[in-house]
Design a protein around this motif. Sequence first.
Motif, short mmCIF file in Angstrom:
data_model
loop_
_atom_site.label_atom_id
_atom_site.label_comp_id
_atom_site.label_asym_id
_atom_site.label_seq_id
_atom_site.Cartn_x
_atom_site.Cartn_y
_atom_site.Cartn_z
N ILE A 1 53.77 34.71 19.56
CA ILE A 1 53.71 34.93 18.11
C ILE A 1 52.31 35.37 17.70
O ILE A 1 52.14 36.32 16.92
CB ILE A 1 54.12 33.64 17.37
CG1 ILE A 1 55.62 33.36 17.59
CG2 ILE A 1 53.82 33.75 15.88
CD1 ILE A 1 56.05 31.96 17.15
N LYS A 2 51.29 34.68 18.23
CA LYS A 2 49.91 35.00 17.85
C LYS A 2 49.50 36.38 18.33
O LYS A 2 48.84 37.14 17.59
CB LYS A 2 48.97 33.94 18.42
CG LYS A 2 47.51 34.14 18.03
CD LYS A 2 47.30 34.01 16.53
CE LYS A 2 45.86 34.27 16.13
NZ LYS A 2 45.64 34.07 14.69
N LEU A 3 49.86 36.74 19.56
CA LEU A 3 49.45 38.04 20.08
C LEU A 3 50.21 39.18 19.41
O LEU A 3 49.69 40.28 19.26
CB LEU A 3 49.65 38.09 21.60
CG LEU A 3 48.82 37.08 22.40
CD1 LEU A 3 48.97 37.35 23.89
CD2 LEU A 3 47.35 37.12 22.00
N ALA A 4 51.45 38.90 18.99
CA ALA A 4 52.22 39.94 18.28
C ALA A 4 51.66 40.19 16.89
O ALA A 4 51.69 41.33 16.40
CB ALA A 4 53.68 39.52 18.18
N LYS B 1 39.08 39.80 22.44
CA LYS B 1 38.76 40.47 23.70
C LYS B 1 39.80 41.52 24.06
O LYS B 1 39.47 42.59 24.58
CB LYS B 1 38.61 39.45 24.83
CG LYS B 1 37.39 38.54 24.66
CD LYS B 1 37.13 37.69 25.88
CE LYS B 1 38.15 36.60 26.04
NZ LYS B 1 37.78 35.68 27.16
N TYR B 2 41.06 41.24 23.74
CA TYR B 2 42.11 42.20 24.08
C TYR B 2 42.03 43.46 23.23
O TYR B 2 42.37 44.56 23.69
CB TYR B 2 43.49 41.54 23.92
CG TYR B 2 44.58 42.30 24.63
CD1 TYR B 2 44.64 42.33 26.02
CD2 TYR B 2 45.56 42.99 23.92
CE1 TYR B 2 45.63 43.02 26.69
CE2 TYR B 2 46.56 43.68 24.57
CZ TYR B 2 46.59 43.69 25.95
OH TYR B 2 47.57 44.38 26.59
N LYS B 3 41.55 43.32 21.98
CA LYS B 3 41.37 44.50 21.13
C LYS B 3 40.38 45.48 21.77
O LYS B 3 40.54 46.69 21.65
CB LYS B 3 40.87 44.08 19.74
CG LYS B 3 41.95 43.48 18.85
CD LYS B 3 41.36 43.06 17.51
CE LYS B 3 42.43 42.44 16.62
NZ LYS B 3 41.85 41.97 15.33
N LYS B 4 39.37 44.93 22.44
CA LYS B 4 38.41 45.79 23.12
C LYS B 4 39.06 46.56 24.26
O LYS B 4 38.74 47.72 24.51
CB LYS B 4 37.24 44.96 23.62
CG LYS B 4 36.40 44.33 22.51
CD LYS B 4 35.25 43.51 23.08
CE LYS B 4 34.41 42.89 21.97
NZ LYS B 4 33.31 42.07 22.51
N VAL B 5 39.98 45.90 24.96
CA VAL B 5 40.71 46.57 26.04
C VAL B 5 41.55 47.71 25.48
O VAL B 5 41.62 48.80 26.06
CB VAL B 5 41.60 45.56 26.80
CG1 VAL B 5 42.47 46.27 27.83
CG2 VAL B 5 40.74 44.50 27.47
#
Length: 269
Positions: free
Chosen positions: A78-81, A258-262
């Motif tokens: 839910i959070k990552l979506a 951190k994933y946004k940077k990826v």
Amino acid sequence: MNYDDYLVKEKFPLFWCAGCGNGNVLGALVRSFAKLQLDKNKTVVVTGIGCWGKADDYISTNTFHGTHGRALGFATGIKLANPDLKVVVLMGDGDGATIGGNHLIHAARRNVDLTVVLVNNLNYGMTGGQYSGTTPEESYTATSIYGHVEDGFDLCRLVESAGAPYVARSTVYNIVELQNLITEALQKKGFSFVEAISPCTTHYGKLNGKKTAPAMLKWIKESSLTIKQAEKLNYEEKKDKFILGKFVDIDKADYSTKYKKVIEVAKSR
């Protein structure tokens, strides 16, 4: 908004047994929601199976009720979506550590931006009082009628060692402290973990000499130490005590950040 606005009072009276501390924790949680004026449309409470997992029946934010031991898996999705959501996870010791312990370790390791309130009642309360991963050694339960031979997990140490940036513990006796810790945890970026000690009066209490709620609260009070008090004692003197307070409060980049940077790197190539 006040705390009443976060409750579904049509579902009252509460499901829990007389003397159960879950109602205390629910009150602390919704008062924290009100203090922070959380937007109900942007807040999701995720629960699993167990006595504390019934809390979503009484909370008027968005809620998601998952399967046993998998609340953190669903909450992570839910959070990552939708990283803009405030995601709060409510678990018991059976659901969160005994069945779902692997999810607990890895959610803390990844530093997913979730707030976890784990109610530790020292046994499987809903299904008859069997021992769980946090049941103290030498305790009596429905499945250890001659005494429990395993050490119980120290969940705060476990989550701290996995890398969580916010880790704290209080009890249903110390309800003001518990509410303050939950309020702090809700404002923390990253994986925040608050353990609420609330031994089951119906099963654990009956089998271990605390047959009433007042007797249980008295035992919790007498069995609790602050972190500073515990530092002055040796292992034997504090091994059966509940150590209360804030163990970790640091700043770390959370998983979504951190994933946004990826994603940015992937788009640039």
